[in-house]
Motif scaffolding. Structure first.
Motif, mmCIF file in Angstrom:
data_model
loop_
_atom_site.group_PDB
_atom_site.id
_atom_site.type_symbol
_atom_site.label_atom_id
_atom_site.label_comp_id
_atom_site.label_asym_id
_atom_site.label_seq_id
_atom_site.Cartn_x
_atom_site.Cartn_y
_atom_site.Cartn_z
ATOM 1 N N ASP A 110 1.350 -1.142 0.019
ATOM 2 C CA ASP A 110 0.128 0.364 -0.231
ATOM 3 C C ASP A 110 1.312 0.967 0.042
ATOM 4 N N GLU A 111 1.779 1.413 0.760
ATOM 5 C CA GLU A 111 2.410 2.334 0.825
ATOM 6 C C GLU A 111 2.936 2.933 -0.419
ATOM 7 N N PHE A 112 3.786 1.699 -1.397
ATOM 8 C CA PHE A 112 4.531 1.940 -1.945
ATOM 9 C C PHE A 112 3.684 2.042 -3.759
ATOM 10 N N MET A 113 2.824 2.060 -3.119
ATOM 11 C CA MET A 113 1.825 1.901 -4.596
ATOM 12 C C MET A 113 1.633 3.560 -4.365
ATOM 13 N N LYS A 114 1.468 4.088 -3.039
ATOM 14 C CA LYS A 114 0.740 5.031 -2.870
ATOM 15 C C LYS A 114 2.238 6.273 -3.476
ATOM 16 N N LEU A 115 3.407 5.763 -2.842
ATOM 17 C CA LEU A 115 4.532 6.314 -3.283
ATOM 18 C C LEU A 115 5.015 6.710 -4.907
ATOM 19 N N LYS A 116 4.599 5.536 -5.448
ATOM 20 C CA LYS A 116 4.244 5.081 -6.979
ATOM 21 C C LYS A 116 3.379 6.457 -7.750
ATOM 22 N N ASN A 117 1.863 6.442 -7.236
ATOM 23 C CA ASN A 117 0.850 7.138 -7.452
ATOM 24 C C ASN A 117 1.682 8.345 -7.796
ATOM 25 N N THR A 118 1.643 9.168 -6.271
ATOM 26 C CA THR A 118 3.053 10.820 -6.434
ATOM 27 C C THR A 118 4.273 10.153 -6.973
ATOM 28 N N ILE A 119 5.239 9.659 -7.251
ATOM 29 C CA ILE A 119 5.956 10.354 -8.447
ATOM 30 C C ILE A 119 5.233 10.490 -9.365
ATOM 31 N N GLU A 120 4.199 9.384 -10.038
ATOM 32 C CA GLU A 120 3.552 9.669 -11.748
ATOM 33 C C GLU A 120 2.854 11.232 -11.632
ATOM 34 N N THR A 121 2.364 11.205 -10.712
ATOM 35 C CA THR A 121 1.661 12.424 -10.550
ATOM 36 C C THR A 121 2.247 13.288 -11.609
ATOM 37 N N GLN A 122 3.612 13.508 -9.901
ATOM 38 C CA GLN A 122 4.893 14.691 -10.205
ATOM 39 C C GLN A 122 5.895 14.893 -11.426
ATOM 40 N N ILE A 123 6.017 13.387 -11.859
ATOM 41 C CA ILE A 123 6.241 13.719 -13.225
ATOM 42 C C ILE A 123 5.129 13.867 -14.628
ATOM 43 N N ASN A 124 4.071 13.392 -14.810
ATOM 44 C CA ASN A 124 3.368 13.849 -15.707
ATOM 45 C C ASN A 124 3.788 16.075 -15.689
ATOM 46 N N GLU A 125 2.924 16.182 -13.938
ATOM 47 C CA GLU A 125 3.216 17.705 -14.115
ATOM 48 C C GLU A 125 4.275 18.243 -14.739
ATOM 49 N N VAL A 126 5.699 17.624 -14.379
ATOM 50 C CA VAL A 126 6.562 18.231 -15.133
ATOM 51 C C VAL A 126 6.442 18.432 -16.492
ATOM 52 N N LYS A 127 6.315 17.053 -17.025
ATOM 53 C CA LYS A 127 5.657 16.780 -18.937
ATOM 54 C C LYS A 127 5.131 17.874 -18.920
ATOM 55 N N GLN A 128 3.938 17.660 -18.375
ATOM 56 C CA GLN A 128 3.450 19.201 -18.579
ATOM 57 C C GLN A 128 3.696 20.761 -18.441
ATOM 58 N N HIS A 129 4.046 20.733 -17.646
ATOM 59 C CA HIS A 129 4.690 22.129 -17.755
ATOM 60 C C HIS A 129 6.129 22.610 -18.152
ATOM 61 N N ILE A 130 6.684 21.454 -18.901
ATOM 62 C CA ILE A 130 8.201 22.029 -20.216
ATOM 63 C C ILE A 130 7.272 22.450 -21.110
ATOM 64 N N GLU A 131 6.068 20.948 -21.713
ATOM 65 C CA GLU A 131 5.651 21.182 -22.500
ATOM 66 C C GLU A 131 5.164 22.779 -22.543
ATOM 67 N N GLU A 132 3.851 23.310 -22.076
ATOM 68 C CA GLU A 132 3.877 25.025 -21.838
ATOM 69 C C GLU A 132 5.176 25.682 -21.902
ATOM 70 N N LYS A 133 5.807 25.013 -21.918
ATOM 71 C CA LYS A 133 7.282 26.041 -21.779
ATOM 72 C C LYS A 133 7.589 26.400 -23.070
ATOM 73 N N PHE A 134 7.840 25.622 -23.574
ATOM 74 C CA PHE A 134 8.752 24.622 -24.785
ATOM 75 C C PHE A 134 7.968 25.561 -26.292
ATOM 76 N N HIS A 135 6.348 25.481 -25.663
ATOM 77 C CA HIS A 135 5.259 25.200 -27.001
ATOM 78 C C HIS A 135 4.913 27.268 -26.540
ATOM 79 N N ILE A 136 5.217 27.845 -25.867
ATOM 80 C CA ILE A 136 5.736 29.468 -25.499
ATOM 81 C C ILE A 136 6.944 29.872 -26.017
ATOM 82 N N LEU A 137 8.082 29.455 -25.171
ATOM 83 C CA LEU A 137 9.186 29.413 -26.105
ATOM 84 C C LEU A 137 9.251 30.029 -27.907
ATOM 85 N N SER A 138 8.759 28.463 -28.779
ATOM 86 C CA SER A 138 8.326 28.637 -29.940
ATOM 87 C C SER A 138 7.776 29.564 -30.569
ATOM 88 N N GLY A 139 7.080 30.025 -29.677
ATOM 89 C CA GLY A 139 5.639 30.681 -30.446
ATOM 90 C C GLY A 139 4.651 30.031 -31.070
#
Length: 145
Positions: A110-139
């Motif tokens: 249970d603790e492992f699954m909670k940690l895994k889910n937390t990490i996956e959500t953080q990775i997805n948020e970082v990916k979205q943030h990078i894609e938004e920044k890249f899209h803004i920079l490229s115009g």
């Protein structure tokens, strides 16, 4: 002389160690009275319990008639299927080492699954943030060739 008391016996019966020695007789009478009182209380309690048992039997007969009329299952049948938990936690069945190990493993999972889910959500948020920044920079245009 009918209404007069003997003043000597009245005074000596009140003195400690004086009188007729009726203290033992009084104690025995008091003990007997207490036994009779307790017996009367028990008998009254038994009569009360019997009365309530009879009333409950009558009520159950009426309930069963209603259940039969409307084809309703009795709730006790459903309740009996659930495992009964002991009221006193000290009286519960002790767990074997295998059961304890299985519970610990499930808790770790249970603790492992909670940690895994937390990490996956953080990775997805970082990916979205990078894609938004890249899209803004490229115009809005893709610059990579």
């Amino acid at each position: 002389m009918f209404g007069m008391l003997n003043p000597v016996s009245a005074v000596t019966s009140q003195l400690p160690g004086g009188g007729d020695g009726g203290d033992e007789g009084d104690k025995e009478k008091e003990e007997e009275a207490e036994r009779e009182r307790l017996e009367a209380i028990r008998e009254a309690e038994d009569r009360r319990k019997e009365k309530h048992r009879k009333l409950e039997e009558e009520r159950e007969g009426m309930r069963q008639g209603i259940r039969d009329k409307y084809q309703i299952k009795k709730k006790e049948d459903i309740v009996l299927e659930e495992p009964a938990m002991p009221d006193n936690p000290l009286m519960r069945k002790k767990k074997t080492p295998e059961e304890l190990a299985a519970e610990a493993e499930a808790e770790d999972q249970d603790e492992f699954m909670k940690l895994k889910n937390t990490i996956e959500t953080q990775i997805n948020e970082v990916k979205q943030h990078i894609e938004e920044k890249f899209h803004i920079l490229s115009g809005g245009k893709c610059v990579l060739q």
